[in-house]
Structures are given as structure tokens and as C-alpha cells.
Enzyme design. Structure first.
Site, PDB file in Angstrom:
ATOM      1  N   CYS A 114      56.460  43.569   9.092  1.00 47.47           N
ATOM      2  CA  CYS A 114      57.220  44.628   9.751  1.00 47.47           C
ATOM      3  C   CYS A 114      58.210  43.968  10.715  1.00 47.47           C
ATOM      4  O   CYS A 114      59.011  43.138  10.294  1.00 47.47           O
ATOM      5  CB  CYS A 114      56.233  45.592  10.413  1.00 47.47           C
ATOM      6  SG  CYS A 114      56.928  47.047  11.229  1.00 47.47           S
ATOM      7  N   ASP A 161      60.155  51.671   0.223  1.00 47.23           N
ATOM      8  CA  ASP A 161      60.084  51.591   1.680  1.00 47.23           C
ATOM      9  C   ASP A 161      61.176  52.476   2.271  1.00 47.23           C
ATOM     10  O   ASP A 161      62.367  52.231   2.065  1.00 47.23           O
ATOM     11  CB  ASP A 161      60.282  50.141   2.114  1.00 47.23           C
ATOM     12  CG  ASP A 161      60.011  49.900   3.587  1.00 47.23           C
ATOM     13  OD1 ASP A 161      60.317  50.799   4.396  1.00 47.23           O
ATOM     14  OD2 ASP A 161      59.511  48.817   3.924  1.00 47.23           O
ATOM     15  N   HIS A 189      56.504  50.999   2.943  1.00 45.14           N
ATOM     16  CA  HIS A 189      56.428  50.114   4.106  1.00 45.14           C
ATOM     17  C   HIS A 189      54.967  49.935   4.520  1.00 45.14           C
ATOM     18  O   HIS A 189      54.188  50.885   4.524  1.00 45.14           O
ATOM     19  CB  HIS A 189      57.227  50.708   5.264  1.00 45.14           C
ATOM     20  CG  HIS A 189      57.456  49.744   6.382  1.00 45.14           C
ATOM     21  ND1 HIS A 189      58.387  48.738   6.310  1.00 45.14           N
ATOM     22  CD2 HIS A 189      56.858  49.623   7.592  1.00 45.14           C
ATOM     23  CE1 HIS A 189      58.372  48.040   7.432  1.00 45.14           C
ATOM     24  NE2 HIS A 189      57.442  48.562   8.230  1.00 45.14           N
TER      25      HIS A 189
END
Length: 220
Positions: A114, A161, A189
Site C-alpha cells: 500500500c 484495484d 487493493h
């Protein structure tokens, strides 16, 4: 165990350290926007089980110490609020402090998830501290896609994502033809986090296998 690090500007921060004391390979593991929480410690422990000395610096200590968030909407909001004011250059100082605390004389890699995926890219392009770098779903990489990596890099993205469109991934591939870029069909994600609703075990395991092979190739 938790340790204290001191960055080059004098800032002190916590960090999670694990792995064998006689390791011949080492990693800095970079957090998501949820702090060095239970999931990130599990990630670190998994690398330690593969023989790596591992340090995960608590990057939120620049604004609030001891942050450990979950994955509910309120946690996402809080993580973004904490992440917002942190300067990328100062984050890199914290990363380099972690790298400097790893065992001397061994090759060091960096891996992030991330926000940490972007930080890992910066570690590869803005420092010479690492022999290999790996980023999982780093949304900020596209903004720095033209930076020159100083070590081999591998990147992982989910096809669906919502925060990283495939146009961004294509742009990264075009700008960085020597970087290994893997896309996981149908994954979103955070597909590698077992505590998130977007977790996909098969994709997480496949990405981890690729990550471990990549580091074995470049770190020994």
C-alpha cells in the site's frame, strides 16, 4: 520485539525487529497506512521464517506514536489522516535508519505494501541502501514512475484495484521496462492482507512466492 531507531535528523521512532541474529540476508518491511499492526508483524515473521533479519519502522511515529489500526472504514479514514502530513523525504530518513540497524555486511532488500509499496519504490530510486526492492499495490508509484531505480525492482498490482487503475500500471510498465510488474486478475487493493475483505489467498501466496524468488536471486 520492538526497538528504537534514530533517524539522521534526530527523530526517534519505534520499529518491529524479528529474524535470526546470524542472518545472511535482511529486509526492511514497510507498513500500509494502518501502522505496524498485527498484519504487518505477521508479514515480518513470515520473512523471518525464511531466514531474513527484518525491521519494520513505525513511519507514523512522525505524527503519532504507537499507531495500530484495523481495516474498517474509520481505520482507513484515520490512516489517511495520519499519512497526509508526512513528508516523503523524512519517511526515507526513517527507512534508512531501519536499513542501518540491520546486520552489517549483508545484502539488504526493501518490501512495502500500500503506502509502503510507494515507499519501497522511493527506497530503490532515492537511496543506494538496497540491493533489491519489491512493492505491493503502491498507489503513489505512478507519480514517480520516471525516477531511476538503483537496484532491481519487482511490483505487484491487483487488476481491479479501485485506487490504482490499469492505466497507471501500463504507464509504469512503459516507463520502467526493466521492472518486473505482475498483475493479478480480479484482485483488488490489499489482496495480500488476510484481515481485509479484499484478501485473495491464492494471489497472496503467488505474489509471496514471486517476492521470495526475487529476493533470493538478488540477496542470496
Amino acid at each position: 520485539m520492538m526497538i528504537e531507531l534514530t533517524a539522521a535528523d534526530g527523530h526517534t521512532l519505534g520499529a518491529y525487529r524479528t529474524g535470526p541474529t546470524d542472518a545472511t540476508k535482511a529486509l526492511v518491511v514497510i507498513q500500509e497506512i494502518f501502522g505496524v499492526n498485527r498484519h504487518m508483524r505477521r508479514v515480518c515473521d513470515a520473512f523471518a521464517a525464511e531466514g531474513y533479519a527484518v525491521i519494520a519502522p513505525a513511519l507514523f511515529d512522525r505524527v503519532e506514536r504507537g499507531v495500530e489500526l484495523g481495516y474498517e472504514p474509520a481505520d482507513v479514514k484515520r490512516g489517511r489522516e495520519l499519512r497526509g502530513p508526512i513528508d516523503a523525504d523524512l519517511t526515507l530518513l526513517d527507512v534508512l535508519a531501519a536499513a542501518g540497524a540491520l546486520p552489517a555486511g549483508v545484502k539488504r532488500g526493501i518490501v512495502g505494501y500500500c503506502w509502503g509499496g510507494t515507499v519501497a519504490w522511493h527506497g530503490a530510486t532515492r537511496s543506494s541502501a538496497f540491493s533489491a526492492a519489491c512493492g505491493w499495490y503502491g498507489g503513489g508509484i505512478v507519480a514517480a514512475k520516471d525516477e531511476v531505480a538503483r537496484c532491481p525492482v519487482q511490483l505487484h498490482f491487483g487488476e481491479v484495484d479501485a485506487s490504482i487503475p490499469m492505466t497507471d500500471v501500463t504507464a509504469i510498465r512503459e516507463a520502467q521496462p526493466d521492472v518486473g510488474v505482475f498483475v493479478y486478475p480480479g484482485a483488488g487493493h490489499g489482496f495480500g492482507c488476510e484481515e481485509r475483505g479484499s484478501y485473495v489467498q491464492a494471489d497472496a501466496e503467488r505474489a509471496q512466492e514471486r517476492t521470495l524468488r526475487f529476493f533470493a536471486q538478488h540477496l542470496g
